[in-house]
Design a protein around this motif. Sequence first.
Motif, PDB file in Angstrom:
ATOM      1  N   LEU A 139       3.367  -0.588 -13.904  1.00 18.78           N
ATOM      2  CA  LEU A 139       3.631  -1.711 -13.006  1.00 18.78           C
ATOM      3  C   LEU A 139       4.709  -2.654 -13.526  1.00 18.78           C
ATOM      4  O   LEU A 139       5.579  -3.088 -12.775  1.00 18.78           O
ATOM      5  CB  LEU A 139       2.340  -2.482 -12.746  1.00 18.78           C
ATOM      6  CG  LEU A 139       1.437  -1.890 -11.659  1.00 18.78           C
ATOM      7  CD1 LEU A 139       0.118  -2.621 -11.605  1.00 18.78           C
ATOM      8  CD2 LEU A 139       2.122  -1.935 -10.307  1.00 18.78           C
ATOM      9  N   LEU A 140       4.667  -2.992 -14.805  1.00 19.87           N
ATOM     10  CA  LEU A 140       5.632  -3.953 -15.331  1.00 19.87           C
ATOM     11  C   LEU A 140       7.047  -3.404 -15.362  1.00 19.87           C
ATOM     12  O   LEU A 140       8.014  -4.145 -15.471  1.00 19.87           O
ATOM     13  CB  LEU A 140       5.215  -4.408 -16.733  1.00 19.87           C
ATOM     14  CG  LEU A 140       3.926  -5.244 -16.789  1.00 19.87           C
ATOM     15  CD1 LEU A 140       3.603  -5.644 -18.222  1.00 19.87           C
ATOM     16  CD2 LEU A 140       4.044  -6.492 -15.913  1.00 19.87           C
ATOM     17  N   GLU A 141       7.167  -2.083 -15.247  1.00 18.98           N
ATOM     18  CA  GLU A 141       8.486  -1.456 -15.228  1.00 18.98           C
ATOM     19  C   GLU A 141       8.795  -0.846 -13.861  1.00 18.98           C
ATOM     20  O   GLU A 141       9.865  -0.261 -13.676  1.00 18.98           O
ATOM     21  CB  GLU A 141       8.553  -0.349 -16.294  1.00 18.98           C
ATOM     22  CG  GLU A 141       8.219  -0.833 -17.698  1.00 18.98           C
ATOM     23  CD  GLU A 141       8.005   0.330 -18.654  1.00 18.98           C
ATOM     24  OE1 GLU A 141       8.185   1.487 -18.221  1.00 18.98           O
ATOM     25  OE2 GLU A 141       7.642   0.085 -19.819  1.00 18.98           O
ATOM     26  N   PHE A 146       6.520  -0.067  -6.764  1.00 14.39           N
ATOM     27  CA  PHE A 146       5.587  -0.929  -6.039  1.00 14.39           C
ATOM     28  C   PHE A 146       6.078  -1.168  -4.615  1.00 14.39           C
ATOM     29  O   PHE A 146       5.317  -1.033  -3.650  1.00 14.39           O
ATOM     30  CB  PHE A 146       5.420  -2.263  -6.764  1.00 14.39           C
ATOM     31  CG  PHE A 146       4.714  -3.308  -5.942  1.00 14.39           C
ATOM     32  CD1 PHE A 146       3.331  -3.291  -5.822  1.00 14.39           C
ATOM     33  CD2 PHE A 146       5.427  -4.292  -5.274  1.00 14.39           C
ATOM     34  CE1 PHE A 146       2.672  -4.241  -5.041  1.00 14.39           C
ATOM     35  CE2 PHE A 146       4.775  -5.244  -4.494  1.00 14.39           C
ATOM     36  CZ  PHE A 146       3.397  -5.215  -4.381  1.00 14.39           C
ATOM     37  N   LEU A 147       7.351  -1.511  -4.463  1.00 14.13           N
ATOM     38  CA  LEU A 147       7.911  -1.753  -3.136  1.00 14.13           C
ATOM     39  C   LEU A 147       7.826  -0.511  -2.256  1.00 14.13           C
ATOM     40  O   LEU A 147       7.506  -0.593  -1.071  1.00 14.13           O
ATOM     41  CB  LEU A 147       9.367  -2.200  -3.248  1.00 14.13           C
ATOM     42  CG  LEU A 147       9.634  -3.645  -3.660  1.00 14.13           C
ATOM     43  CD1 LEU A 147      11.129  -3.867  -3.814  1.00 14.13           C
ATOM     44  CD2 LEU A 147       9.041  -4.618  -2.652  1.00 14.13           C
ATOM     45  N   SER A 148       8.105   0.645  -2.840  1.00 15.70           N
ATOM     46  CA  SER A 148       8.068   1.885  -2.079  1.00 15.70           C
ATOM     47  C   SER A 148       6.664   2.167  -1.567  1.00 15.70           C
ATOM     48  O   SER A 148       6.469   2.511  -0.395  1.00 15.70           O
ATOM     49  CB  SER A 148       8.561   3.043  -2.946  1.00 15.70           C
ATOM     50  OG  SER A 148       8.463   4.265  -2.261  1.00 15.70           O
ATOM     51  N   TYR A 187      -6.679  -6.458  -7.629  1.00  9.10           N
ATOM     52  CA  TYR A 187      -7.025  -5.421  -8.611  1.00  9.10           C
ATOM     53  C   TYR A 187      -5.819  -5.069  -9.481  1.00  9.10           C
ATOM     54  O   TYR A 187      -5.939  -4.888 -10.699  1.00  9.10           O
ATOM     55  CB  TYR A 187      -7.537  -4.182  -7.887  1.00  9.10           C
ATOM     56  CG  TYR A 187      -8.003  -3.076  -8.812  1.00  9.10           C
ATOM     57  CD1 TYR A 187      -9.303  -3.056  -9.290  1.00  9.10           C
ATOM     58  CD2 TYR A 187      -7.138  -2.057  -9.204  1.00  9.10           C
ATOM     59  CE1 TYR A 187      -9.733  -2.044 -10.151  1.00  9.10           C
ATOM     60  CE2 TYR A 187      -7.550  -1.050 -10.058  1.00  9.10           C
ATOM     61  CZ  TYR A 187      -8.858  -1.045 -10.529  1.00  9.10           C
ATOM     62  OH  TYR A 187      -9.276  -0.061 -11.388  1.00  9.10           O
ATOM     63  N   LEU A 188      -4.645  -4.992  -8.862  1.00  8.50           N
ATOM     64  CA  LEU A 188      -3.447  -4.607  -9.611  1.00  8.50           C
ATOM     65  C   LEU A 188      -3.057  -5.638 -10.671  1.00  8.50           C
ATOM     66  O   LEU A 188      -2.361  -5.302 -11.633  1.00  8.50           O
ATOM     67  CB  LEU A 188      -2.276  -4.392  -8.647  1.00  8.50           C
ATOM     68  CG  LEU A 188      -2.353  -3.147  -7.764  1.00  8.50           C
ATOM     69  CD1 LEU A 188      -1.169  -3.099  -6.802  1.00  8.50           C
ATOM     70  CD2 LEU A 188      -2.398  -1.874  -8.602  1.00  8.50           C
ATOM     71  N   LEU A 239       5.847  -9.299 -11.078  1.00  6.90           N
ATOM     72  CA  LEU A 239       6.303  -8.028 -11.640  1.00  6.90           C
ATOM     73  C   LEU A 239       7.725  -8.152 -12.183  1.00  6.90           C
ATOM     74  O   LEU A 239       8.047  -7.614 -13.243  1.00  6.90           O
ATOM     75  CB  LEU A 239       6.271  -6.927 -10.582  1.00  6.90           C
ATOM     76  CG  LEU A 239       4.913  -6.373 -10.135  1.00  6.90           C
ATOM     77  CD1 LEU A 239       5.123  -5.230  -9.154  1.00  6.90           C
ATOM     78  CD2 LEU A 239       4.094  -5.894 -11.325  1.00  6.90           C
ATOM     79  N   LEU A 240       8.576  -8.861 -11.447  1.00  6.09           N
ATOM     80  CA  LEU A 240       9.980  -8.987 -11.852  1.00  6.09           C
ATOM     81  C   LEU A 240      10.156  -9.879 -13.063  1.00  6.09           C
ATOM     82  O   LEU A 240      11.077  -9.690 -13.858  1.00  6.09           O
ATOM     83  CB  LEU A 240      10.805  -9.549 -10.687  1.00  6.09           C
ATOM     84  CG  LEU A 240      11.139  -8.609  -9.542  1.00  6.09           C
ATOM     85  CD1 LEU A 240      11.999  -9.335  -8.522  1.00  6.09           C
ATOM     86  CD2 LEU A 240      11.864  -7.361 -10.036  1.00  6.09           C
TER      87      LEU A 240
END
Length: 346
Positions: A139-141, A146-148, A187-188, A239-240
């Motif tokens: 997730l952090l990378e 995530f967007l997809s 949850y994420l 995330l960013l």
Amino acid sequence: MCSFSVVIPVYEAKEHLSRCVDSWLGQTKGDLELILVDDGSTDGSGELCDWYAGRDQRVRVIHQENAGVSVARNAGIERAKGTYVLFTDSDDYVAEDYLEQMDRAMEESGADLTLCGFHHLYDGADIRKLPGRTRTVRLLEGAEDFLSLYEQSFLNMPWNKMYKRERMGRFDPSLSLGEDLLFNLDYLTRCEKIAVLSNPLCYYIQEEQKVTLSSEKRKDRLLLAKRVCQETEEFYDRLLGKQEDPLRKRGHQRIFTRYMNEVMDECEKLPVDKSLSVREKIRSIRAYGEDPWVKERGDEAIFSYLDYRILWFFLRRQRAGMVYGLCVLRRALVALVHWIRRKGRT
């Protein structure tokens, strides 16, 4: 303790419940408990749940007053004993090796969440929804991943996922829209990796349904959609971190497009809504176009569907009558396609 807890909310589901339950009891990996939450059914579904509990010791039943799917799922989570928790709607079902494949992906990747593709059975058609190649998303990378997944709606639902019970939150029963996505976003925040399986392993059933939302409920629906959009943008920003603004702006644009798709979808549902007059329907469309958020950000939307692009062309110009006319025409064409499809099956 079992490895898997499967939570199934049950409401007026007697006709299809056996197909759903049997698909779980016939899994190639049988270390599971099936928690059937009877949400105040009156059609005999509760009695059928009890029959299954008497037949198979892996089945447990909760009977409660009708309180909605979120309350039912939360009741199941509270009673769950498995290491992992999964959900299914009572009219859907899963492949016989669903647990086996989901568990293998989780264990081999060391992920905190596993999701898979699914079969969308819509009015007799089998539409395969696939999340791309099998992979592990960090997730952090993986802001783009995530967007997809978000744009393809793979983060919206709980029924194509396997969760770690110890990390789960709860569904918000006060919401009637977006509660599943907000549950998943929450949850994420406690996850590092997602295992993505390209295989379609579950079957989501959707039939043509009449729309009977009142104008007040429509207004609430878009308010909820706005909240979901804003919270998704906030999650994406986390995330960013401190990455450059152009990437952030583009991400917000893609997330906001989902909100605008909701607006266009509401317009397209109006022709079959018998609770409103034509004048009231046109007034509703006009209100969508006059919404400050739509007026301020509407041109950010990247519409994939031609019909949405056409509707937005007229909506942004306050041509509410034209928008409604186009929606009526589209509904007629859709009805014709479904009629031809059904005739072809007979």
